[in-house]
Scaffold this motif. Structure first.
Motif: not given
Length: 165
Positions: A85, A90-91, A94, A152
């Motif tokens: 990751f 954003k990662a 998520i 990601l």
């Protein structure tokens, strides 16, 4: 890929799945080692053929002693690909959502100089910064050959052979 030998390592016993795959793909030669990843290099006969050790998606973030593992692979002459990751916002978003859906109790994020650490009840998963991964590998002698990054994921390829040539 013809004339490539694959060695799979997993702490779980996946022999029936591996045997089925190899029987359906006669052009692939391979074997499976049922072991902890941190010890597998002790169990194989390392030949003169180059070995590429691929840490699939975020496996490196679930190992203890990341730096000592990297050192072991360098010492044994392996090239290494690390896929994990990324440490972007954003990662993190998520990952947190995914871990909550997995019902990991008391999940929280701890940011360190090395990267992001998600912790929960009986759970820990790290993702390292680009700087940490590159420094950890180049400090033992690897050459950073290539990388790919998105919001990601982060993938890095390191080679010992490139240093020796």
């Amino acid at each position: 890929m013809n004339r490539v030998n694959y060695i799979g390592v997993d702490i779980r016993s996946l022999k029936p799945c591996i045997d089925e795959y190899l029987s359906k793909n006669s052009h692939v030669e391979g074997k499976f080692i049922n072991s902890c990843l941190s010890d597998f290099y002790k169990l194989i006969n390392i030949e003169s053929a180059p070995i590429l050790c691929v840490f699939p998606f975020n496996l490196i973030g679930n190992l203890n002693e990341c730096k000592s593992q990297i050192h072991n692979y360098y010492t044994h002459g392996f090239d290494v690909v690390i896929s994990q990751f990324n440490t972007t916002d954003k990662a993190k978003e998520i990952r947190l959502d995914y871990y909550k859906k997995c019902e990991i109790s008391n999940i929280f994020l701890n940011k360190t100089d090395e990267g992001d650490v998600f912790r929960g009840l009986d759970f820990e998963s790290k993702s390292y910064t680009k700087r940490f991964i590159i420094e950890s590998c180049t400090n033992v002698g690897f050459k950073h050959i290539d990388s790919y990054e998105s919001e990601l994921i982060s993938i890095h390829y390191f080679s010992k052979r490139a240093v020796d040539e």
